[in-house]
Design a protein around this motif. Structure first.
Motif, PDB file in Angstrom:
ATOM      1  N   ALA A  39      43.927  41.456  35.409  1.00 10.95           N
ATOM      2  CA  ALA A  39      43.051  40.293  35.550  1.00 10.95           C
ATOM      3  C   ALA A  39      42.662  39.646  34.228  1.00 10.95           C
ATOM      4  N   LEU A  40      42.461  40.437  33.172  1.00  7.26           N
ATOM      5  CA  LEU A  40      41.985  39.873  31.913  1.00  7.26           C
ATOM      6  C   LEU A  40      42.887  38.772  31.370  1.00  7.26           C
ATOM      7  N   PRO A  41      44.225  38.897  31.429  1.00  9.93           N
ATOM      8  CA  PRO A  41      45.061  37.791  30.938  1.00  9.93           C
ATOM      9  C   PRO A  41      44.788  36.474  31.652  1.00  9.93           C
ATOM     10  N   PHE A  42      44.447  36.524  32.926  1.00 16.38           N
ATOM     11  CA  PHE A  42      44.181  35.279  33.637  1.00 16.38           C
ATOM     12  C   PHE A  42      42.810  34.714  33.287  1.00 16.38           C
ATOM     13  N   ALA A  71      31.637  43.428  34.902  1.00 12.88           N
ATOM     14  CA  ALA A  71      31.791  43.202  36.348  1.00 12.88           C
ATOM     15  C   ALA A  71      32.868  44.104  36.918  1.00 12.88           C
ATOM     16  N   ARG A  72      33.976  44.223  36.205  1.00 10.50           N
ATOM     17  CA  ARG A  72      35.062  45.076  36.687  1.00 10.50           C
ATOM     18  C   ARG A  72      34.626  46.532  36.723  1.00 10.50           C
ATOM     19  N   PHE A  73      33.908  46.969  35.703  1.00 12.13           N
ATOM     20  CA  PHE A  73      33.421  48.360  35.682  1.00 12.13           C
ATOM     21  C   PHE A  73      32.518  48.615  36.879  1.00 12.13           C
ATOM     22  N   GLY A 161      38.719  38.365  44.658  1.00  9.96           N
ATOM     23  CA  GLY A 161      37.855  38.925  43.625  1.00  9.96           C
ATOM     24  C   GLY A 161      38.485  38.844  42.247  1.00  9.96           C
ATOM     25  N   THR A 162      39.770  39.160  42.156  1.00 14.77           N
ATOM     26  CA  THR A 162      40.466  39.083  40.870  1.00 14.77           C
ATOM     27  C   THR A 162      40.629  37.635  40.416  1.00 14.77           C
ATOM     28  N   ALA A 163      40.782  36.719  41.376  1.00 19.69           N
ATOM     29  CA  ALA A 163      40.941  35.299  41.044  1.00 19.69           C
ATOM     30  C   ALA A 163      39.684  34.710  40.429  1.00 19.69           C
ATOM     31  N   ALA A 188      43.244  29.759  41.182  1.00 19.00           N
ATOM     32  CA  ALA A 188      42.704  30.928  41.870  1.00 19.00           C
ATOM     33  C   ALA A 188      43.604  31.362  43.013  1.00 19.00           C
ATOM     34  N   LEU A 189      44.174  30.409  43.728  1.00 19.23           N
ATOM     35  CA  LEU A 189      45.095  30.738  44.820  1.00 19.23           C
ATOM     36  C   LEU A 189      46.302  31.504  44.301  1.00 19.23           C
ATOM     37  N   GLY A 190      46.862  31.049  43.184  1.00 20.06           N
ATOM     38  CA  GLY A 190      48.008  31.730  42.610  1.00 20.06           C
ATOM     39  C   GLY A 190      47.690  33.166  42.246  1.00 20.06           C
ATOM     40  N   VAL A 191      46.552  33.384  41.598  1.00 26.04           N
ATOM     41  CA  VAL A 191      46.166  34.740  41.197  1.00 26.04           C
ATOM     42  C   VAL A 191      45.857  35.595  42.422  1.00 26.04           C
ATOM     43  N   ALA A 192      45.136  35.030  43.391  1.00 29.97           N
ATOM     44  CA  ALA A 192      44.769  35.778  44.596  1.00 29.97           C
ATOM     45  C   ALA A 192      46.004  36.224  45.368  1.00 29.97           C
ATOM     46  N   ALA A 193      46.974  35.329  45.536  1.00 34.04           N
ATOM     47  CA  ALA A 193      48.189  35.676  46.274  1.00 34.04           C
ATOM     48  C   ALA A 193      49.013  36.716  45.520  1.00 34.04           C
TER      49      ALA A 193
END
Length: 306
Positions: A39-42, A71-73, A161-163, A188-193
């Protein structure tokens, strides 16, 4: 536990852990800190998008990265707490910190509480919009831990959540939504999918366990062959969405190259995993998707400085 017709030695282990006995190592393994590469790269892509039309503030960028980490932790820690009894019964996850007794429940709750408070404090340091949205974001990523108990859409829940990472990165710099409004939505759609697609793959190894314990997943709903088809469809959507995002945001050739490499890696990823053949699942899940996130970010970085 292996699915029907799956040799036990083909079921992926709960890998990507650090070696060592210190408390820092235990905390890192508790939340699978290695999975931050997804997730961090996005989040960086979101910040670079913001910098195209807004002054880039390195201080805000650093705070945003820390907020993302907090948040991730909190989310991963809460997931381990919520799933500790299931983890204890599942041979693949029985060695995790809580079921193995390397961490107490009180320590786990303390770490999650500190991470949550840190996230709110860091969001307040960014801007009013980030602070206002921070409870909603945290509620969503924490509730993912419970979603598998009642819906096979849990993979999309994780994807959404990751998006939030690229959206949060953008909002941290700008303090306002994108123009046009759908720019962040498409990203966000791209990351979520993408995340939902590889989470479907990762969940294949637990199909039998999930069925036995009344948990939901794409594999439980559709069977392993149907879940693999769903994963491929989600990754196709991800590539299309990222391409539309690149066109809308007017990114250059380097970003398109990053998407192209990511698409090729996704094709290769799906050649590694077939229904009931999970010998290379860990490679397909962690190695391949970590590289995918990195190459998309690299494309955005090079495009920004070229």
């Amino acid at each position: 536990m292996a699915s029907a017709g799956t040799p036990a030695d083909q079921v992926g282990a709960d890998g990507q852990v650090l070696s060592g006995t210190s408390r820092l190592v235990a905390w890192a393994n508790f939340v699978k800190v290695a999975h931050t590469v997804f997730a961090l790269p996005f989040a960086v892509v979101g910040m670079l998008l913001a910098a195209r039309n807004h002054p880039f503030d390195w201080g805000k960028a650093a705070i945003a990265v820390l907020a993302f980490a907090a948040a991730r932790f909190a989310a991963m820690g809460f997931n381990r707490i919520a799933d500790r009894e299931y983890d204890r019964r599942n041979p693949r996850t029985a060695a995790r910190e809580l079921p193995a007794g390397r961490m107490s429940l009180a320590e786990a709750w303390g770490l999650v509480a500190v991470a949550m408070l840190g996230f709110f404090a860091l969001a307040a340091m960014l801007n009013p919009l980030c602070l206002a949205l921070s409870p909603l974001a945290l509620a969503w990523i924490l509730s993912y831990s419970l979603s598998k108990r009642f819906t096979a859409l849990c993979h999309l829940w994780l994807g959404v959540g990751t998006a939030m990472a690229p959206v949060g990165g953008y909002l941290a710099i700008t303090g306002a939504w994108s123009t046009p409004w759908y720019l962040l939505v498409v990203l966000a759609l791209g990351v979520a999918a993408w995340v939902a697609g590889f989470d479907v793959i990762y969940s294949l190894q637990d199909e039998s366990f999930d069925r036995e314990h009344g948990l939901s997943s794409a594999a439980v709903l559709l069977g392993a062959p149907g879940a693999v088809v769903l994963s491929r469809a989600l990754h196709f959507i991800a590539v299309i969405a990222l391409t539309v995002f690149a066109i809308t945001a007017d990114f250059g050739l380097w970003f398109y190259a990053g998407i192209g490499v990511a698409a090729a890696l996704l094709i290769w990823e799906h050649r590694l995993v077939r229904p009931y053949d999970y010998a290379r699942l860990d490679q397909a899940f962690f190695t391949m998707n970590g590289i995918i996130a990195a190459v998309v970010m690299l494309g955005a970085v090079v495009d920004a400085v070229a």
